[in-house]
Design a protein around this motif. Structure first.
Motif, short mmCIF file in Angstrom:
data_model
loop_
_atom_site.label_atom_id
_atom_site.label_comp_id
_atom_site.label_asym_id
_atom_site.label_seq_id
_atom_site.Cartn_x
_atom_site.Cartn_y
_atom_site.Cartn_z
N LEU A 1 -87.16 89.93 45.82
CA LEU A 1 -87.65 90.33 47.14
C LEU A 1 -86.52 90.73 48.09
CD1 LEU A 1 -90.39 87.58 47.65
CD2 LEU A 1 -90.78 89.98 47.11
N GLU A 2 -85.40 89.99 48.02
CA GLU A 2 -84.28 90.28 48.92
C GLU A 2 -83.64 91.62 48.59
OE1 GLU A 2 -82.34 85.94 49.14
OE2 GLU A 2 -80.91 87.59 49.42
N ARG A 3 -83.11 92.28 49.62
CA ARG A 3 -82.48 93.58 49.41
C ARG A 3 -81.17 93.71 50.17
NH1 ARG A 3 -85.57 97.04 47.09
NH2 ARG A 3 -87.79 96.66 46.97
N LYS B 1 -81.44 100.77 42.11
CA LYS B 1 -82.22 100.78 40.87
C LYS B 1 -83.09 99.54 40.79
CE LYS B 1 -79.64 103.84 37.95
NZ LYS B 1 -79.46 104.22 36.58
N GLY C 1 -75.93 96.10 35.99
CA GLY C 1 -77.37 96.02 36.25
C GLY C 1 -78.17 96.41 35.02
N ALA C 2 -77.78 97.52 34.40
CA ALA C 2 -78.51 98.00 33.22
C ALA C 2 -78.40 97.00 32.07
CB ALA C 2 -77.98 99.37 32.81
N VAL D 1 -83.96 93.14 37.78
CA VAL D 1 -82.64 93.55 38.29
C VAL D 1 -82.78 94.45 39.50
CG1 VAL D 1 -80.59 94.94 37.75
CG2 VAL D 1 -81.52 93.40 36.03
N GLN D 2 -81.80 94.33 40.42
CA GLN D 2 -81.70 95.29 41.52
C GLN D 2 -80.22 95.60 41.71
OE1 GLN D 2 -81.45 94.23 45.79
NE2 GLN D 2 -83.65 94.46 45.69
N ASP D 3 -79.84 96.87 41.59
CA ASP D 3 -78.44 97.17 41.91
C ASP D 3 -78.38 98.11 43.10
OD1 ASP D 3 -77.69 99.95 41.41
OD2 ASP D 3 -78.12 99.54 39.31
N PHE D 4 -77.36 97.97 43.89
CA PHE D 4 -77.28 98.65 45.17
C PHE D 4 -75.81 98.86 45.51
CE2 PHE D 4 -76.92 97.91 49.88
CZ PHE D 4 -77.49 99.09 50.28
N LEU E 1 -85.44 101.30 34.50
CA LEU E 1 -84.68 100.95 35.70
C LEU E 1 -84.28 102.24 36.38
CD1 LEU E 1 -83.56 98.20 36.79
CD2 LEU E 1 -81.46 98.70 35.56
N LEU F 1 -75.30 107.65 57.99
CA LEU F 1 -75.91 108.07 56.72
C LEU F 1 -77.01 107.12 56.33
CD1 LEU F 1 -72.72 108.92 54.62
CD2 LEU F 1 -74.28 110.52 55.73
N TRP F 2 -77.02 105.92 56.98
CA TRP F 2 -77.90 104.86 56.51
C TRP F 2 -79.24 104.87 57.22
CZ3 TRP F 2 -72.58 103.19 57.46
CH2 TRP F 2 -71.80 103.29 56.31
N THR G 1 -87.70 91.58 51.89
CA THR G 1 -86.83 90.49 52.37
C THR G 1 -87.63 89.61 53.33
OG1 THR G 1 -84.92 91.95 52.15
CG2 THR G 1 -84.61 89.95 53.44
N LYS H 1 -73.86 99.56 38.31
CA LYS H 1 -74.95 100.20 37.56
C LYS H 1 -74.94 99.75 36.10
CE LYS H 1 -76.15 104.27 40.12
NZ LYS H 1 -76.55 105.66 40.02
N ARG I 1 -73.17 100.05 48.75
CA ARG I 1 -73.06 100.44 50.15
C ARG I 1 -71.85 101.36 50.27
NH1 ARG I 1 -74.96 98.85 55.13
NH2 ARG I 1 -73.52 99.28 56.82
N TYR I 2 -72.11 102.60 50.55
CA TYR I 2 -71.01 103.54 50.75
C TYR I 2 -71.50 104.61 51.71
CZ TYR I 2 -73.73 106.12 47.31
OH TYR I 2 -74.74 106.74 46.64
N GLY I 3 -70.56 105.35 52.23
CA GLY I 3 -70.92 106.41 53.15
C GLY I 3 -70.15 107.65 52.80
#
Lengths: 383, 185
Positions: free
Chosen positions: B59-61, A174, B22-23, B32-35, A4, A115-116, A274, B19, B37-39
């Motif tokens: 498929l979705e993100r 990941k 997800g792991a 699994v997909q982990d994400f 992963l 940033l995106w 998506t 994380k 959103r931060y700046g």
């Protein structure tokens, strides 16, 4: 072996497995994790490569040219403002026909600052003479970097290559990624043995020659264009060799349920997955919808694109970028390809996903609904 | 597909929680997909992290608008951020708070689980880091992950940073929140 990992780590693994020898670099969000990962491996003795930290991206690309010109397999990575700061040097890298690979992590351009991700940074390079690949997931990032070295270093091509991923949604996300075995990658790539760009004290040579007269200059440009066009068939062959060696299938583009589709979405990068989920959802409701994903952006596989779209009634090109005053950057490419081919679906251009504006299944359904109502081919903003 | 959205504030470890979760789910054998959103957020600003998992490739993100589960690391976000936005009917809402679920009458149609992860983290880890403690509540409420995989995930994601002793203390926090979490039917 599977693990992963983030998109950035996948790019670093692509470079490591390709046994790159020199990595000039400069940090920038959201790319920095790539060079941090490589720096850690070099420090831990897991990887043997020169790691050059420089004072700007302009210098990074200049150093990459110097390194590749000595015959060392070179890798670098950048994003956004860093990529546009490299712009002047991009033409020198490709004009000198130096086949190294750069991972780019898309991030919208300033001003205003974001940033995106969007694709204006990556697509600012359409005319620089580089090969340009755009990945949709972390597996494809790793695989594409390995493939890019093989295609770039082919004697019919000899051009630098960019492999793009979208910032955050891939770079910091990941996903499970299958690692190709080192021995297989070694076999797939072979050793880089340049015939024209190397350092040998006994055979000194000048690279990047002095001012040329118009005729000679034009001949260099003609060769450059020919080499880029050659990359179409070289990429096709590399994809086939990759499938045989590693079992994963790639092409110049990806056609998803296009065969009987009345309306086809055209996308590139991470929004494509998506969009596939949206195609699946619409297919369940009985709608004949397909997706064409652009993977090789340069050289532009116009015929392949047109062939996939020719029988559709409507085409919705979803540009995650904007050329103000014109519209989406890729939609005119698609229209030109169809015009040359003699096919006339109505092409609607959509601007979406700027500065990381999130996409959703519903948005793609909306794009299909709007495209099917469009009679002339307009430009629409989706949010 | 199961979708989790984590609300926290910058510095509270929402991203790390996604994380680790997800792991752990990956080790359970899920796709699994982990994400996150931060700046360029300052410490304390509202942030979100996300985990999707499924038996099939995902498929979705990106941002999750329709979560099955929402975890709120910081109770003070409620009212500032619409933490339950898009949460599915009867969806799981896990809040880090000493209060009882009955004290959150605003959240109708959801299964509200409360756990005092902050106090447990102070007791076990000795620091107000409640992101790992919250995973115990998730494990109890969903029955989706085993401790052995949470431990492995912790070691993978934070092993280098925390060292063995702190990993143990964090596991104590996970187990303790698991024990005390009451799950509504």
């Amino acid at each position: 072996m599977e693990n992963l990992i983030t998109g950035n780590e996948a790019a670093a693994w692509g470079a490591r497995l390709s046994r790159v020898e020199c990595i000039p670099n400069f940090p920038i969000t959201p790319q920095t994790e790539i060079i941090e990962t490589l720096a850690q491996w070099i420090a831990d003795g897991d990887m043997d490569a020169d790691f050059w930290t420089l004072e700007s991206e302009h210098s990074v690309l200049s150093a990459a040219i110097g390194s590749e010109a000595t015959g060392a397999r070179t890798f670098t990575a950048t994003s956004s403002q860093g990529l546009v700061l490299m712009h002047e040097v991009m033409y020198i890298a490709s004009g000198m026909r130096l086949p190294f690979v750069m991972a780019t992590v898309s991030r919208g351009l300033s001003a205003p600052i974001t940033l995106w991700s969007d694709h204006n940074d990556f697509l600012a390079n359409l005319n620089t003479g580089w090969l340009m690949f755009h990945a949709q997931n972390n597996q494809e990032i790793l695989d594409s970097i390995i493939m890019a070295y093989r295609i770039a270093e082919d004697n019919k091509v000899l051009l630098p290559a960019m492999v793009n991923m979208d910032g955050y949604v891939l770079s910091y996300t990941k996903e499970p990624v299958e690692f190709p075995a080192q021995a297989k990658v070694d076999k797939f790539l072979g050793k880089y043995r340049p015939k024209h760009a190397f350092f040998d004290a006994k055979n000194p040579l000048v690279q990047g020659p002095a001012v040329l007269l118009p005729h000679d200059y034009t001949y260099f440009r003609y060769q450059h264009d020919t080499a880029a066009r050659n990359a179409l068939s070289v990429t096709r062959k590399a994809c086939e060799a990759f499938r045989k060696q590693f079992g994963r299938e790639y092409g110049l583009l990806e056609s998803y349920k296009c065969d009987d589709a009345k309306t086809i979405l055209v996308t590139q990068g991470s929004i494509s997955t998506t969009a596939k989920a949206a195609v699946n959802a619409m297919r369940k409701k009985g709608k004949k919808v397909g997706l064409l994903r652009l993977r090789l952006i340069r050289p532009w596989p116009a015929k392949d694109v047109a062939r996939e779209l020719a029988n559709a009634e409507h085409v919705a090109v979803l540009d995650k970028n904007v050329a103000p005053g014109q519209g989406g950057i890729m939609s005119p490419h698609v229209k030109a390809a169809l015009f040359e081919y003699g096919a006339k679906p109505i092409v609607t251009s959509f601007i979406m996903g700027l500065g990381g504006n999130p996409e959703s299944v519903g948005m793609f359904e909306e794009a299909v609904r709007l495209a099917e109502k469009d009679k002339r081919g307009g430009v629409l903003w989706l949010e | 597909m199961y979708k989790i959205r984590i609300h926290g504030r910058g510095g509270q470890g929402g991203k790390a929680a996604s994380k680790i979760l997800g792991a752990a789910l990956y080790l359970e054998g899920y796709e699994v997909q982990d994400f996150a959103r931060y700046g360029s957020e300052r410490r304390g600003a509202p942030v979100e992290a996300f985990v999707r998992f499924d038996r099939n490739p995902i498929l979705e993100r990106g941002y999750i608008n329709d979560p099955d589960c929402v975890m709120v690391l910081d109770e003070s976000l409620i009212g500032i951020v619409d933490v339950a936005a898009g949460l599915k009917k009867n969806g799981l809402l896990i809040i880090n708070t000493p209060k009882k679920p009955s004290q959150f009458r605003g959240f109708k149609g959801f299964r509200v689980v409360t756990v005092d992860a902050r106090s447990i983290a102070l007791e076990t880890v000795g620091l107000p880091v409640y992101n790992t403690a919250m995973l115990g509540a998730f494990a109890k409420a969903t029955n989706l992950i085993h401790f052995k995989f949470v431990r492995k995930a912790l070691e993978r994601e934070l092993g280098k940073k925390l060292g063995e002793k702190l990993i143990e203390k964090n596991m104590d926090a996970v187990e303790k929140t698991y024990d005390v979490t009451e799950v509504p039917k």
